[in-house]
Scaffold this active site. Structure first.
Site, PDB file in Angstrom:
ATOM      1  N   CYS A 357     -25.171 -17.249 -36.423  1.00  0.00           N
ATOM      2  CA  CYS A 357     -26.150 -16.594 -37.301  1.00  0.00           C
ATOM      3  C   CYS A 357     -25.622 -16.426 -38.721  1.00  0.00           C
ATOM      4  O   CYS A 357     -26.404 -16.383 -39.679  1.00  0.00           O
ATOM      5  CB  CYS A 357     -26.501 -15.202 -36.772  1.00  0.00           C
ATOM      6  N   LEU A 358     -24.314 -16.306 -38.862  1.00  0.00           N
ATOM      7  CA  LEU A 358     -23.696 -15.958 -40.137  1.00  0.00           C
ATOM      8  C   LEU A 358     -23.092 -17.163 -40.851  1.00  0.00           C
ATOM      9  O   LEU A 358     -22.360 -17.007 -41.826  1.00  0.00           O
ATOM     10  CB  LEU A 358     -22.623 -14.894 -39.908  1.00  0.00           C
TER      11      LEU A 358
END
EC number: 3.5.3.12
Length: 368
Positions: A357-358
């Site tokens: 996600c990051l």
């Protein structure tokens, strides 16, 4: 910056698989105090570890606010990490950043999706999100990539996975949610995905992982490991709320052919935990109206599927859980040509996501 009026498919571009050669990985520095505890300091330490792990394999660019630039630059003290000043509302570059597409000649362009913080004012996780909405175009401008813009179509990069050969996997829970594109039908969404990612087949899993606050992003639940093969988060415990979700997804995958007519090979990745935040961890998050509340009674959506493939490496989360070593061993078996690196994932999970996600990979240009 060049903004194109056509579509990637019309121009011969497609979204490559994550295992395609990459030129770098993008990250954004976490500091939002109503999402990251203790002013983001523990999450920043995790980001440093992850960025340095990725930098062993390929370059990393970390976008950081002016207020945190000196701190980030000092801590990301390796030559393979570039730090650039860029405003954002939070650190989830997979979702707020661009999706890169490539053609047969190796030219790279970007798709700038519309972003509404996972639901806007109907279940979104924070407001405002205006700076995050600009993140994709800023990244593409820095890289001098021509861009395609999907005005009126909301999409987060974590809601899709592709094999680079015409098939995309997503979840109904997210893409058909009323807080994303309520004006569009399933068929219309498939058509847009086809135009902008050049996919021919969309595989719809019913739901993502239980309590995933992104409304069931597929990158926390099921991912490609190679064409025709996927890794699915799994539990054999019928009392676990993920049990029905995992089995429903397996049923779809076992009865679906991909765009090339292949049956799916499904590998099962055990789910850690169950994991919960402590009262102390929740108390360290600023309570701000309109932002996602952190509550120790709410189960965290921990998943080893939320890993990143880089050039020669797999960067996967660990949770100080007994299942960590089994996850590492399975990933090493599935990716024998890659080195599996487990990086601290708990602080990221407390903020609502994890390594995939990051991060956002940028494919490497090449000559045909």
């Amino acid at each position: 910056m060049t903004t194109l009026n056509s579509t990637p498919r019309a121009d011969g571009f497609h979204m490559p698989a994550e295992w395609a050669p990459q030129t770098q990985v993008w990250m954004v520095w976490p500091e939002r105090p109503d999402n990251w505890r203790l002013g983001g300091k523990p999450a920043q330490a995790a980001h440093v570890a992850i960025a340095k792990a990725i930098a062993r394999f390929e370059p990393v660019t970390v976008a950081v606010s002016a207020a945190q630039y000196d701190n980030a630059r000092a801590r990301l003290d390796v030559p393979n990490i570039r730090v650039v000043e860029m405003s954002s509302n939070d650190a989830w570059v997979r979702d707020s950043g661009p999706t890169f597409v490539i053609n047969e000649r190796g030219e790279v362009r970007g798709v700038n999706w519309e972003f509404n913080a996972w639901g806007g004012f109907d279940g979104g996780l924070y407001a405002p999100w205006n700076l995050d909405s600009q993140l994709g175009s800023k990244v593409l401008e820095i890289e001098r990539c021509p861009r395609y813009v999907t005005k009126g179509f909301v999409l987060e990069g974590g809601s899709i996975h592709v094999d680079g050969e015409g098939t995309l996997i997503t979840t109904e829970e997210c893409l058909l949610n009323r807080n994303r594109n309520p004006h569009l039908t399933r068929e219309q969404i498939e058509a847009i995905l086809g135009d902008y990612l050049a996919v021919d087949k969309v595989v719809w899993l019913p739901d993502g992982l239980f309590n995933d606050e992104t409304d069931g992003h597929v990158d926390n639940f099921c991912c490609y490991i190679r064409p025709g093969e996927v890794l699915l988060a799994w539990t054999d415990d019928p009392e676990d709320p993920n049990y029905s979700r995992c089995h429903a997804a397996l049923g779809i995958l076992e009865n679906t052919l991909d765009a090339k007519g292949r049956a799916f090979i499904v590998h099962k990745m055990p789910i850690p935990g169950p994991l919960f935040a402590t009262e102390e961890e929740c108390a360290g998050v600023d309570q701000v109206h309109g932002s996602q509340e952190r509550n120790p009674s709410v189960r965290l959506a921990g998943s080893y599927v939320n890993f990143l493939i880089v050039n020669g490496g797999i960067i996967a989360p660990s949770f100080d859980d007994p299942m960590d070593e089994k996850a590492r061993e399975l990933l090493q078996t599935l990716f024998p040509e890659h080195e599996v690196v487990m990086a601290p994932g708990r602080e990221l999970l407390l903020g609502g996501g994890n390594i995939h996600c990051l991060t956002q990979q940028q494919p490497a240009p090449h000559k045909a």
